[in-house]
Design a protein around this motif. Structure first.
Motif, mmCIF file in Angstrom:
data_model
loop_
_atom_site.group_PDB
_atom_site.id
_atom_site.type_symbol
_atom_site.label_atom_id
_atom_site.label_comp_id
_atom_site.label_asym_id
_atom_site.label_seq_id
_atom_site.Cartn_x
_atom_site.Cartn_y
_atom_site.Cartn_z
ATOM 1 N N LYS B 81 0.849 -1.200 0.000
ATOM 2 C CA LYS B 81 0.000 0.000 0.000
ATOM 3 C C LYS B 81 0.878 1.240 0.000
ATOM 4 N N THR B 83 -0.080 4.568 0.923
ATOM 5 C CA THR B 83 -0.257 5.617 1.923
ATOM 6 C C THR B 83 -0.715 4.997 3.222
ATOM 7 N N SER B 85 -3.195 4.474 5.739
ATOM 8 C CA SER B 85 -4.619 4.687 5.982
ATOM 9 C C SER B 85 -4.931 4.147 7.365
ATOM 10 N N LYS B 86 -6.048 4.610 7.921
ATOM 11 C CA LYS B 86 -6.372 4.283 9.308
ATOM 12 C C LYS B 86 -6.573 2.792 9.537
ATOM 13 N N ASN B 87 -7.016 2.079 8.515
ATOM 14 C CA ASN B 87 -7.284 0.662 8.766
ATOM 15 C C ASN B 87 -6.196 -0.275 8.239
ATOM 16 N N LEU B 88 -4.976 0.224 8.172
ATOM 17 C CA LEU B 88 -3.858 -0.676 7.886
ATOM 18 C C LEU B 88 -3.227 -1.073 9.218
ATOM 19 N N ASP B 89 -2.821 -2.290 9.278
ATOM 20 C CA ASP B 89 -2.241 -2.828 10.496
ATOM 21 C C ASP B 89 -1.010 -2.025 10.928
ATOM 22 N N MET B 109 4.086 0.027 2.184
ATOM 23 C CA MET B 109 4.106 -0.866 3.345
ATOM 24 C C MET B 109 3.326 -2.141 3.097
ATOM 25 N N ILE B 110 3.757 -3.175 3.800
ATOM 26 C CA ILE B 110 3.070 -4.473 3.780
ATOM 27 C C ILE B 110 2.965 -4.926 5.231
ATOM 28 N N ALA B 111 1.788 -5.397 5.612
ATOM 29 C CA ALA B 111 1.616 -5.923 6.972
ATOM 30 C C ALA B 111 2.526 -7.137 7.160
ATOM 31 N N TYR B 114 1.642 -10.916 6.495
ATOM 32 C CA TYR B 114 1.376 -11.485 5.170
ATOM 33 C C TYR B 114 2.637 -11.864 4.400
#
Lengths: 189, 189
Positions: B81, B83, B85-89, B109-111, B114
């Motif tokens: 992703k 940017t 965002s509020k609902n990214l881990d 970024m990548i959680a 995953y």
């Protein structure tokens, strides 16, 4: 769609402000085999409708639209872009969308040459909450005088106003999972 | 891939600053049947490689990765992703990428959950120019101690430094179309 509900219950997690994270299969990591099952389901629901093109919005909608297209005879997918980048065509339809998730307003746009008058368009997206993104897409497509044959949503937050707003636009809405409440736990409608 | 070259010559248009627009089938409207042909080609080129997961970056990479995954046994796709965002881990790998197209630097970024250690990752993207996005993905995946098995690119601008940079990282690069020059007309390598 029972399997979707099961997956949401098993893999979904809740965050504050009614945010449901389904990053394990829909919004960050994508379960491609499952997206094809979603494609079968959308094709069943819109089996009596002529679809010339699928329109969605970046970013999460792209995976859904691309896989689902295969169940509608590989119709072209067009995704609305969220920001003005230098290599987007000047000849675009534009609309404004307020993102509650990101807390800001942004433009969405589609190049005019990719939507034709009277073209039969199926709108697809991952989530429907307040309906801001979907209504932005509807606005773009109406500027183009396209024929919106339906709106397909993977997860509808039925406790927010999006579904009502789309139906009150006279459009057919098919949501594969409808969530009644996220208040502490996930409850389906 | 001859059919890709033909399509670029037929449908691609040039803009200033060496920008090649292929919005009719790759970056805005997506030709799903053709994406499957691209999937066959990538599978041929990476046939001797074990791929556990495909990693790409939003937005245009998502359609390619999703369709191509089907030719690698429906392996999961993860898209980085751009940017916050509020609902990214919160638990994410991060890297910085400078976009020449948009003229600004952004985080990708990548959680963490995953990408697993030693997981065999194929990186896919639409364009390779300066290599900024690909090198950002490589950085993320190396933070995760994943095993990058290759980088697959639809259109390589061979007159820019990206290909060289990826190869000098010791990685296998497969580009389906290599462009030598965009100086007034499109010339392949």
């Amino acid at each position: 769609m029972q399997k979707l509900k099961d997956k949401i219950l098993k893999e979904g997690t809740l965050r504050e402000n009614n945010i449901l994270k389904v990053d394990s299969f829909l919004n960050h990591q994508i379960d491609i085999a499952f997206m094809n099952e979603i494609g079968v389901e959308f094709k069943n629901r819109f089996s009596n409708v002529k679809v010339d093109k699928i329109v969605t919005i970046e970013a999460s909608g792209i995976a859904i639209a691309s896989i689902v297209s295969q169940h509608f005879g590989n119709v072209p997918v067009v995704f609305a872009k969220k920001t003005e980048s230098k290599n987007l065509d000047n000849e675009v339809y534009k609309s404004k969308v307020y993102s509650y998730t990101k807390g800001k307003e942004y433009d969405i746009m589609i190049a005019k040459k990719y939507i034709s008058e009277n073209e039969n368009i199926l709108i697809l997206d991952d989530f429907l909450a307040n309906g801001a993104a979907a209504l932005g897409l509807i606005d773009l497509l109406r500027q183009a005088k396209a024929n919106i044959v339906g709106v397909g949503i993977v997860i509808e937050k039925s406790f927010q106003v999006g579904a009502e707003r789309i139906i009150s636009e006279g459009l057919r809405l098919e949501s594969l999972a409808k969530i009644k409440s996220l208040d502490g736990k996930i409850e389906f409608k």
